[in-house]
Design a protein around this motif. Structure first.
Motif, PDB file in Angstrom:
ATOM      1  N   ALA A  43       2.626  -2.543 -42.426  1.00 40.26           N
ATOM      2  CA  ALA A  43       1.838  -3.741 -42.774  1.00 40.26           C
ATOM      3  C   ALA A  43       2.324  -4.510 -43.683  1.00 40.26           C
ATOM      4  O   ALA A  43       2.660  -4.076 -44.685  1.00 40.26           O
ATOM      5  CB  ALA A  43       0.392  -3.251 -42.875  1.00 40.26           C
ATOM      6  N   LYS A  44       2.354  -5.857 -43.574  1.00 38.86           N
ATOM      7  CA  LYS A  44       2.612  -6.925 -44.534  1.00 38.86           C
ATOM      8  C   LYS A  44       1.522  -7.576 -45.249  1.00 38.86           C
ATOM      9  O   LYS A  44       0.832  -8.234 -44.609  1.00 38.86           O
ATOM     10  CB  LYS A  44       3.771  -7.875 -43.860  1.00 38.86           C
ATOM     11  CG  LYS A  44       4.614  -7.279 -42.830  1.00 38.86           C
ATOM     12  CD  LYS A  44       5.242  -8.351 -41.985  1.00 38.86           C
ATOM     13  CE  LYS A  44       6.077  -7.673 -40.869  1.00 38.86           C
ATOM     14  NZ  LYS A  44       6.610  -8.714 -39.876  1.00 38.86           N
ATOM     15  N   PRO A  45       1.642  -7.531 -46.613  1.00 38.49           N
ATOM     16  CA  PRO A  45       0.485  -8.118 -47.214  1.00 38.49           C
ATOM     17  C   PRO A  45       0.387  -9.714 -47.291  1.00 38.49           C
ATOM     18  O   PRO A  45       1.591 -10.205 -47.236  1.00 38.49           O
ATOM     19  CB  PRO A  45       0.665  -7.502 -48.801  1.00 38.49           C
ATOM     20  CG  PRO A  45       1.436  -6.385 -48.711  1.00 38.49           C
ATOM     21  CD  PRO A  45       2.314  -6.560 -47.414  1.00 38.49           C
ATOM     22  N   GLY A  46      -0.585 -10.066 -47.361  1.00 38.91           N
ATOM     23  CA  GLY A  46      -0.672 -11.558 -47.152  1.00 38.91           C
ATOM     24  C   GLY A  46      -0.425 -12.315 -45.662  1.00 38.91           C
ATOM     25  O   GLY A  46      -0.211 -13.631 -45.607  1.00 38.91           O
ATOM     26  N   GLU A  47      -0.065 -11.457 -44.707  1.00 36.61           N
ATOM     27  CA  GLU A  47      -0.027 -12.106 -43.459  1.00 36.61           C
ATOM     28  C   GLU A  47      -0.989 -11.593 -42.386  1.00 36.61           C
ATOM     29  O   GLU A  47      -1.356 -10.530 -42.671  1.00 36.61           O
ATOM     30  CB  GLU A  47       1.446 -11.700 -42.965  1.00 36.61           C
ATOM     31  CG  GLU A  47       2.667 -12.182 -43.857  1.00 36.61           C
ATOM     32  CD  GLU A  47       4.176 -11.929 -43.327  1.00 36.61           C
ATOM     33  OE1 GLU A  47       4.019 -11.278 -42.084  1.00 36.61           O
ATOM     34  OE2 GLU A  47       4.860 -11.755 -43.954  1.00 36.61           O
ATOM     35  N   LYS A  48      -1.233 -12.557 -41.386  1.00 37.63           N
ATOM     36  CA  LYS A  48      -2.047 -12.140 -40.213  1.00 37.63           C
ATOM     37  C   LYS A  48      -1.018 -11.267 -39.247  1.00 37.63           C
ATOM     38  O   LYS A  48      -0.027 -11.870 -38.725  1.00 37.63           O
ATOM     39  CB  LYS A  48      -2.836 -13.147 -39.725  1.00 37.63           C
ATOM     40  CG  LYS A  48      -3.481 -12.871 -38.386  1.00 37.63           C
ATOM     41  CD  LYS A  48      -4.051 -14.029 -37.627  1.00 37.63           C
ATOM     42  CE  LYS A  48      -4.930 -14.876 -38.247  1.00 37.63           C
ATOM     43  NZ  LYS A  48      -5.477 -16.019 -37.797  1.00 37.63           N
ATOM     44  N   GLN A  49      -1.398 -10.247 -38.636  1.00 36.46           N
ATOM     45  CA  GLN A  49      -0.313  -9.601 -37.842  1.00 36.46           C
ATOM     46  C   GLN A  49      -1.317  -8.674 -36.927  1.00 36.46           C
ATOM     47  O   GLN A  49      -2.517  -8.442 -37.147  1.00 36.46           O
ATOM     48  CB  GLN A  49       0.780  -8.462 -38.631  1.00 36.46           C
ATOM     49  CG  GLN A  49      -0.188  -7.598 -39.442  1.00 36.46           C
ATOM     50  CD  GLN A  49       0.837  -6.710 -40.204  1.00 36.46           C
ATOM     51  OE1 GLN A  49       0.954  -6.498 -41.492  1.00 36.46           O
ATOM     52  NE2 GLN A  49       2.098  -6.228 -39.511  1.00 36.46           N
ATOM     53  N   LYS A  50      -0.670  -8.213 -35.821  1.00 35.54           N
ATOM     54  CA  LYS A  50      -1.251  -7.559 -34.831  1.00 35.54           C
ATOM     55  C   LYS A  50      -0.879  -6.052 -34.833  1.00 35.54           C
ATOM     56  O   LYS A  50       0.506  -5.835 -35.091  1.00 35.54           O
ATOM     57  CB  LYS A  50      -1.043  -8.091 -33.232  1.00 35.54           C
ATOM     58  CG  LYS A  50      -1.741  -9.426 -33.066  1.00 35.54           C
ATOM     59  CD  LYS A  50      -1.436  -9.772 -31.364  1.00 35.54           C
ATOM     60  CE  LYS A  50      -2.278 -11.191 -31.135  1.00 35.54           C
ATOM     61  NZ  LYS A  50      -1.895 -11.444 -29.785  1.00 35.54           N
ATOM     62  N   LEU A  51      -1.451  -5.208 -34.759  1.00 36.03           N
ATOM     63  CA  LEU A  51      -1.248  -3.636 -34.905  1.00 36.03           C
ATOM     64  C   LEU A  51      -2.261  -2.871 -33.688  1.00 36.03           C
ATOM     65  O   LEU A  51      -3.174  -3.449 -33.307  1.00 36.03           O
ATOM     66  CB  LEU A  51      -1.979  -3.087 -36.278  1.00 36.03           C
ATOM     67  CG  LEU A  51      -1.083  -3.656 -37.517  1.00 36.03           C
ATOM     68  CD1 LEU A  51      -1.941  -2.729 -38.717  1.00 36.03           C
ATOM     69  CD2 LEU A  51       0.165  -3.305 -37.674  1.00 36.03           C
ATOM     70  N   ALA A  52      -1.395  -2.070 -33.031  1.00 35.57           N
ATOM     71  CA  ALA A  52      -1.853  -1.162 -32.072  1.00 35.57           C
ATOM     72  C   ALA A  52      -1.940   0.048 -33.000  1.00 35.57           C
ATOM     73  O   ALA A  52      -1.078   0.567 -33.327  1.00 35.57           O
ATOM     74  CB  ALA A  52      -0.888  -1.103 -30.887  1.00 35.57           C
ATOM     75  N   LEU A  53      -3.322   0.593 -33.085  1.00 34.91           N
ATOM     76  CA  LEU A  53      -3.607   1.848 -33.701  1.00 34.91           C
ATOM     77  C   LEU A  53      -3.490   2.816 -32.458  1.00 34.91           C
ATOM     78  O   LEU A  53      -4.426   2.826 -31.628  1.00 34.91           O
ATOM     79  CB  LEU A  53      -4.979   1.983 -34.412  1.00 34.91           C
ATOM     80  CG  LEU A  53      -5.052   0.653 -35.287  1.00 34.91           C
ATOM     81  CD1 LEU A  53      -6.576   1.052 -35.862  1.00 34.91           C
ATOM     82  CD2 LEU A  53      -3.896   0.993 -36.402  1.00 34.91           C
ATOM     83  N   ARG A  54      -2.568   3.638 -32.512  1.00 35.99           N
ATOM     84  CA  ARG A  54      -2.416   4.804 -31.651  1.00 35.99           C
ATOM     85  C   ARG A  54      -3.096   6.090 -31.877  1.00 35.99           C
ATOM     86  O   ARG A  54      -3.016   6.562 -33.022  1.00 35.99           O
ATOM     87  CB  ARG A  54      -0.900   4.837 -31.093  1.00 35.99           C
ATOM     88  CG  ARG A  54      -0.548   5.778 -30.243  1.00 35.99           C
ATOM     89  CD  ARG A  54      -1.106   5.552 -28.592  1.00 35.99           C
ATOM     90  NE  ARG A  54      -0.553   4.247 -28.134  1.00 35.99           N
ATOM     91  CZ  ARG A  54       0.851   4.492 -27.563  1.00 35.99           C
ATOM     92  NH1 ARG A  54       1.242   5.582 -27.010  1.00 35.99           N
ATOM     93  NH2 ARG A  54       1.563   3.220 -27.194  1.00 35.99           N
ATOM     94  N   GLY A  55      -3.715   6.799 -31.010  1.00 38.43           N
ATOM     95  CA  GLY A  55      -4.283   8.085 -31.225  1.00 38.43           C
ATOM     96  C   GLY A  55      -4.976   8.669 -29.985  1.00 38.43           C
ATOM     97  O   GLY A  55      -4.481   8.502 -28.669  1.00 38.43           O
ATOM     98  N   MET A  56      -6.012   9.679 -30.365  1.00 35.84           N
ATOM     99  CA  MET A  56      -6.936  10.250 -29.521  1.00 35.84           C
ATOM    100  C   MET A  56      -8.076   9.508 -29.328  1.00 35.84           C
ATOM    101  O   MET A  56      -8.779   9.245 -30.172  1.00 35.84           O
ATOM    102  CB  MET A  56      -6.842  11.830 -29.770  1.00 35.84           C
ATOM    103  CG  MET A  56      -5.598  12.081 -29.757  1.00 35.84           C
ATOM    104  SD  MET A  56      -4.280  12.288 -28.767  1.00 35.84           S
ATOM    105  CE  MET A  56      -5.346  13.475 -27.500  1.00 35.84           C
TER     106      MET A  56
END
Length: 255
Positions: A43-56
């Motif tokens: 993750a990049k501080p100071g930026e808006k970004q999309k993340l996919a949290l993968r799990g169960m």
């Protein structure tokens, strides 16, 4: 007689009703969600970004909470089940994901930011986000699968890359001097990435200088070596089980 018959039948009906209720199977408890890793991993501080949290058990998640950075903002964009590749352990790659939009403040500290998913079964584990630090960030570039196509690095730096497929090898090169102490560290498994890294350092003659697999019980290898001579050196990173895919992400720190 009719009255006696009614009195006899009534207890039987009540007993049958009670027995029916006793045999009713208990309702299944919905398990809480579990976050394994994020895509992208860093993750990049100071930026808006999309993340996919993968799990169960993430397919029904409607809320994700952030802690460890006061001004952090999280917005859930959607959640769904995902397929697990054949012969890949589901508990390692995950069977569902929730997509979020994450905004971290510029002063977000590495190791401090945690994400928690909320689902019908309760709250997930607090997942520690891998946040960029002050090291110069380098994006891995293909084709870098051999000595002749190795990606050039300048120390110190941190490469953000992915073992993109089965039997994929990522190779990097840097210039070193005799006596230089160089540390190469993989950051992946400790942040949930399914990558089980294996590191090898070669000299200009393509002879092994050092290698490492697990480190202190972690699947993230670390190599520290004092360079024996001046010249070019190579770093090769693979998955120890020859697995790979778009989620096998890593951060390779070279100092």
């Amino acid at each position: 007689m009719q009255r006696l018959l009614c009195l006899f039948v009534l207890p039987l009906a009540l007993a049958a009703s009670v027995a029916s209720q006793e045999k009713k199977p208990p309702e299944k408890k919905v398990p809480p969600p579990r976050i394994l890793y994020a895509v992208p991993l860093v993750a990049k501080p100071g930026e808006k970004q999309k993340l996919a949290l993968r799990g169960m058990n993430l397919a029904a998640v409607k809320e994700v909470k952030a802690s460890g950075a006061d001004a952090a903002q999280v917005k859930v964009l959607g959640a769904k089940g995902v397929g697990v590749p054949n012969n890949y352990p589901g508990e390692r790659v995950g069977d569902s994901e929730v997509e979020i939009e994450l905004v971290l403040p510029k002063d977000a500290k590495p190791g401090a930011v945690k994400l928690t998913a909320v689902g019908p079964g309760g709250e997930s584990n607090a997942y520690t986000v891998l946040v960029r630090d002050e090291l110069p960030a380098v994006i891995e570039k293909e084709e870098n699968g051999g000595f002749d196509t190795a990606q050039v690095l300048t120390r110190p730096c941190a490469v953000e890359g992915t073992i993109k497929g089965e039997r994929d090898v990522d190779v990097f090169t840097f210039a070193g001097k005799k006596g230089d102490k160089v540390t190469v560290e993989v950051q992946a498994a400790r942040f949930g990435s399914p990558l089980d890294g294996f590191l090898t350092v070669y000299d200009a003659d393509r002879k092994v200088v050092a290698s490492a697999d697990d480190e202190n019980g972690s699947a993230d290898p670390v190599v520290t070596v004092t360079l024996p001579k001046d010249g070019a050196y190579f770093i090769a990173l693979i998955d120890a089980h020859d697995l790979g895919g778009p989620n096998f992400a890593y951060r390779l720190v070279v100092k």
